[in-house]
Scaffold this motif. Structure first.
Motif, short mmCIF file in Angstrom:
data_model
loop_
_atom_site.label_atom_id
_atom_site.label_comp_id
_atom_site.label_asym_id
_atom_site.label_seq_id
_atom_site.Cartn_x
_atom_site.Cartn_y
_atom_site.Cartn_z
N THR A 131 0.66 -1.33 0.01
CA THR A 131 -0.19 -0.04 0.04
C THR A 131 0.70 1.46 0.14
OG1 THR A 131 -1.49 -1.27 1.36
CG2 THR A 131 -1.91 0.99 0.92
N ILE A 132 2.26 1.45 1.27
CA ILE A 132 2.51 2.61 0.74
C ILE A 132 3.48 2.50 -0.18
CG2 ILE A 132 4.48 3.62 2.51
CD1 ILE A 132 2.66 2.56 4.56
N GLY A 133 4.21 1.51 -0.28
CA GLY A 133 5.43 1.71 -1.00
C GLY A 133 4.42 2.15 -2.88
N GLY A 154 2.78 11.23 1.41
CA GLY A 154 3.50 10.12 2.46
C GLY A 154 3.89 10.54 4.27
N LEU A 155 3.51 11.98 4.08
CA LEU A 155 3.47 11.68 5.46
C LEU A 155 2.13 11.81 5.46
CD1 LEU A 155 5.18 15.68 5.48
CD2 LEU A 155 6.45 13.50 6.68
N THR A 156 0.98 11.99 5.54
CA THR A 156 -0.01 11.90 5.79
C THR A 156 -0.33 10.73 6.04
OG1 THR A 156 -1.15 13.31 3.95
CG2 THR A 156 -2.94 11.78 5.06
N MET A 157 0.32 9.21 5.31
CA MET A 157 0.00 8.39 5.41
C MET A 157 1.04 7.36 6.99
SD MET A 157 0.87 6.14 2.19
CE MET A 157 -0.46 6.03 1.37
N MET A 158 1.72 8.37 7.15
CA MET A 158 2.76 8.24 7.96
C MET A 158 1.52 8.98 9.42
SD MET A 158 4.47 10.25 11.03
CE MET A 158 4.27 12.16 9.92
N LEU A 159 1.19 9.46 9.59
CA LEU A 159 -0.24 10.63 10.44
C LEU A 159 -0.51 9.56 10.79
CD1 LEU A 159 -0.26 13.94 9.69
CD2 LEU A 159 1.15 12.83 12.02
N ILE A 160 -1.12 8.76 10.03
CA ILE A 160 -2.47 7.52 10.31
C ILE A 160 -2.27 6.42 10.59
CG2 ILE A 160 -4.35 5.94 8.32
CD1 ILE A 160 -4.19 8.56 6.61
#
Length: 162
Positions: free
Chosen positions: A31-33, A141-147
């Motif tokens: 998902t992220i990568g 990426g930062l949004t995904m990191m926060l989630i």
């Protein structure tokens, strides 16, 4: 009665199968990568007939590099943050580590993606591709990191310990 109690305890003490843990980690990685290398590939070459091939090879290259770098950097950052900020809350530490990891990992992914799609023949073009890919994917990426840090990380940690 004692027999029933021991059966109940043993079923509650069963460990989650390793394959389930691998599936969870692999799903997060995909998902992220996949999302970030997709954005980076688009920034490097646009959306054309070869986009999916470029994206897939960029994703494979990024993951191959990203996993060992990520493991080492996560351990080093966690140790450093715990040493520099021993009194900070777990959430603050997790957010700082997560933000640093997002920047590091996106740098690695952008490097691998630019190398795969542009190569080193023209260093200026490579650098521009790396930077464009990195900056385009950074907010995602930062949004995904926060989630991940705020909602999923505690649940994933608990699942991985089970």
């Amino acid at each position: 009665m004692a027999k029933t109690l021991s059966i109940t305890q043993s079923s509650n003490d069963e460990k989650t199968p390793v394959i389930y843990k691998i599936i969870v980690v692999f799903s997060i990685l995909l998902t992220i990568g996949g999302t970030l290398t997709g954005v980076m590939t688009y920034m490097n070459v646009g959306f054309n007939d070869a986009f999916y091939t470029n994206w897939l090879t960029s994703f494979i290259a990024a993951v191959t590099i990203m996993i060992p770098v990520g493991v080492v950097m996560m351990a080093l950052l966690t140790k450093l943050i715990n040493k520099l900020m021993p009194m900070a809350s777990k959430l603050k530490k997790d957010l700082l580590i997560g933000g640093c990891m997002a920047i590091i990992m996106e740098s690695v992914m952008s490097f691998a993606t630019a190398f795969n799609n542009i190569g080193f023949n023209d260093f200026n073009q490579f650098t521009q591709g790396w930077l464009q890919g990195f900056l385009a994917a950074l907010p995602i990426g930062l949004t995904m990191m926060l989630i991940m840090t705020m909602t999923l990380k505690p649940k994933i940690e608990q699942f991985m310990k089970s």
